[in-house]
Design a protein around this motif. Structure first.
Motif, PDB file in Angstrom:
ATOM      1  N   ILE A 341     -11.646 -11.100   9.664  1.00 19.91           N
ATOM      2  CA  ILE A 341     -10.883  -9.871   9.907  1.00 19.91           C
ATOM      3  C   ILE A 341     -10.016  -9.564   8.693  1.00 19.91           C
ATOM      4  CG2 ILE A 341      -9.094  -8.822  11.348  1.00 19.91           C
ATOM      5  CD1 ILE A 341     -10.183 -10.483  13.685  1.00 19.91           C
ATOM      6  N   LEU A 342     -10.026  -8.324   8.263  1.00 20.54           N
ATOM      7  CA  LEU A 342      -9.219  -7.907   7.121  1.00 20.54           C
ATOM      8  C   LEU A 342      -7.757  -7.771   7.550  1.00 20.54           C
ATOM      9  CD1 LEU A 342     -11.534  -5.219   5.475  1.00 20.54           C
ATOM     10  CD2 LEU A 342     -11.489  -7.711   5.139  1.00 20.54           C
ATOM     11  N   LEU A 343      -6.884  -8.382   6.757  1.00 19.12           N
ATOM     12  CA  LEU A 343      -5.454  -8.407   7.048  1.00 19.12           C
ATOM     13  C   LEU A 343      -4.691  -7.694   5.942  1.00 19.12           C
ATOM     14  CD1 LEU A 343      -5.151 -12.164   8.092  1.00 19.12           C
ATOM     15  CD2 LEU A 343      -5.429 -10.187   9.614  1.00 19.12           C
ATOM     16  N   GLU A 344      -3.559  -7.121   6.302  1.00 22.20           N
ATOM     17  CA  GLU A 344      -2.701  -6.507   5.299  1.00 22.20           C
ATOM     18  C   GLU A 344      -2.281  -7.567   4.280  1.00 22.20           C
ATOM     19  OE1 GLU A 344       1.236  -3.600   5.032  1.00 22.20           O
ATOM     20  OE2 GLU A 344       0.668  -4.516   6.950  1.00 22.20           O
ATOM     21  N   GLY A 345      -2.428  -7.236   2.999  1.00 19.82           N
ATOM     22  CA  GLY A 345      -2.095  -8.172   1.941  1.00 19.82           C
ATOM     23  C   GLY A 345      -3.302  -8.873   1.338  1.00 19.82           C
ATOM     24  N   MET A 346      -4.477  -8.753   1.958  1.00 16.75           N
ATOM     25  CA  MET A 346      -5.688  -9.259   1.320  1.00 16.75           C
ATOM     26  C   MET A 346      -6.029  -8.376   0.122  1.00 16.75           C
ATOM     27  SD  MET A 346      -8.308 -10.378   4.353  1.00 16.75           S
ATOM     28  CE  MET A 346      -8.135 -11.963   5.190  1.00 16.75           C
ATOM     29  N   VAL A 347      -6.683  -8.969  -0.872  1.00 17.81           N
ATOM     30  CA  VAL A 347      -7.134  -8.226  -2.046  1.00 17.81           C
ATOM     31  C   VAL A 347      -8.630  -8.487  -2.200  1.00 17.81           C
ATOM     32  CG1 VAL A 347      -6.851  -7.847  -4.517  1.00 17.81           C
ATOM     33  CG2 VAL A 347      -4.863  -8.475  -3.124  1.00 17.81           C
ATOM     34  N   LEU A 348      -9.411  -7.409  -2.284  1.00 17.60           N
ATOM     35  CA  LEU A 348     -10.870  -7.522  -2.316  1.00 17.60           C
ATOM     36  C   LEU A 348     -11.428  -6.935  -3.598  1.00 17.60           C
ATOM     37  CD1 LEU A 348     -11.817  -6.361   1.307  1.00 17.60           C
ATOM     38  CD2 LEU A 348     -11.358  -8.691   0.500  1.00 17.60           C
ATOM     39  N   ALA A 349     -12.340  -7.664  -4.223  1.00 18.26           N
ATOM     40  CA  ALA A 349     -13.152  -7.122  -5.306  1.00 18.26           C
ATOM     41  C   ALA A 349     -14.441  -6.604  -4.688  1.00 18.26           C
ATOM     42  CB  ALA A 349     -13.456  -8.196  -6.338  1.00 18.26           C
TER      43      ALA A 349
END
Length: 393
Positions: A341-349
């Protein structure tokens, strides 16, 4: 322009505060999983330096090193040479930094596992469950065998995911460093745009881009100028020619080790209709993926958006669609099988990369995004499009 919150010539109170927060989170995770100690491995290579640097604030440039974390204590570092130990002490200000070898990367004389075992014994954690971070892809089999022999009563288990869960979500100071790295990557890409042309050798462009990002403080650097079906090619003396479609990548870490990826497409003169189709499909997938980069969605949702664009075009993928970044690579991985699950504060390339069914043409772009409430924040200030070099169609 983003100013660095973490970058200083000495170990700063802010660096210590951020590291202390990480360590406290580790202690809590260790308690929940019943771990008496955590052994964290790192080597100065992309995809292998991040866990150790995240936990301690330092990883040697090339050689393998470790940290031992026990609940309630600062990390204890174990390094292969006195030189590495000196640099680690300056960078981290940790009280317990130990040297344990001669540092030759092919030597059989280094004694890091024995010193690690001695630390574990000192804290009476040798009789229980011990987590090893980097067990599958960083720790050499010889070190693992020596650890098992030196800690016969301990149960060694892979704890890479434990650190990965904490590492994947960034605090604001860490996001600021990601944005700082992105400014450097943009500058490298801009150099290509300014200097590329028919007849310019790949080596020359690669060198110009390297110089620009290095002079701005980039540490680890991957620059690729791909005109073949797949983008991840080494630079050569071959020049750009009329009709090339170049996928130009700048993947770097900034001065504090925070990773970003930026890549754009460049048409050299007039390109074929097939190359244009591949480029436009890639850009469409890049845009579609962003609609799924929302808090509460999954990594699989992002991947599925890309593959829905690809399917009717009959194209295949060169590599996976992207992954987390921060201090080195992070979770999740953008595949249809990753339900993180994507969470606030994750960084994705994000790097959609397509190749046609005949393996004759391909295209790829990349951007780094911060997951936040609402639409994701794109770290780069360069919008995606097909950039034209020379006269085009």
């Amino acid at each position: 322009m983003v100013t660095s919150c973490l970058l200083t010539s000495t170990f700063s109170p802010l660096k210590k505060k951020i590291r202390d927060g990480r360590i406290e989170a580790l202690w809590a995770e260790m308690k929940s999983e019943g771990l008496g100690a955590l052994i964290v491995a790192g080597r100065g290579l992309i995809t292998q330096y991040g866990y150790l640097e995240y936990v301690t604030g330092y990883c040697p440039q090339v050689r393998l090193a470790y940290a031992v974390v026990v609940p309630g204590e600062e990390p204890i570092m174990v390094l292969p040479t006195t030189s590495d130990a000196w640099f680690a002490k300056q960078a981290t200000q940790l009280a317990d930094v130990r040297a344990a070898g001669q540092g030759d990367v092919i030597s059989e004389q280094d004694s890091l596992p024995q010193v690690i075992a001695a630390v574990v014994n000192e804290y009476h954690a040798d009789g229980g469950k011990i987590g090893v971070v980097g067990l599958r892809h960083i720790v050499p089999v010889g070190d693992y065998d020596m650890l098992r022999a030196a800690l016969p009563s301990a149960q060694l288990t892979d704890a890479t995911a434990l650190v990965g869960r904490i590492k994947a979500v960034k605090v604001q100071e860490e996001i600021d460093e990601v944005l700082r790295s992105a400014v450097i990557a943009d500058a490298g890409l801009q150099v290509f745009h300014e200097r590329a042309g028919v007849g310019v050798p790949g080596w020359e462009l690669w060198g110009d881009m390297q110089r620009e990002v290095r002079r701005r403080g980039a540490r680890e650097v991957l620059i690729m100028v791909g005109t073949k079906p797949y983008f991840n090619d080494v630079p050569t003396a071959d020049p750009l020619v009329e009709g090339d479609l170049a996928s130009v990548y700048v993947e770097i870490t900034g001065p504090n080790g925070f990773w970003v990826e930026k890549a754009s497409l460049f048409a050299v003169g007039q390109i074929s209709s097939e190359k244009r189709r591949m480029a436009e499909t890639t850009l469409a997938a890049h845009e579609a993926a962003q609609t799924q980069m929302r808090v509460g969605r999954t990594a699989a949702d992002v991947a599925t958006a890309i593959e829905k664009i690809a399917a009717p075009e009959g194209v295949d993928f060169g590599i996976w669609h992207g992954h987390g970044v921060g201090i080195d690579h992070d979770t999740p991985v953008l595949t249809e099988s990753d339900n993180t699950i994507l969470l606030e504060g994750m960084v994705l390339a994000l790097h959609p990369n397509f190749v046609n069914s005949h393996l004759t043409e391909g295209a790829s772009v990349a951007d780094t995004f911060v997951i936040q409430q609402g639409a994701p924040l794109q770290a780069s200030n360069i919008a995606q499009q097909i950039f034209q070099i020379g006269e085009g169609n």
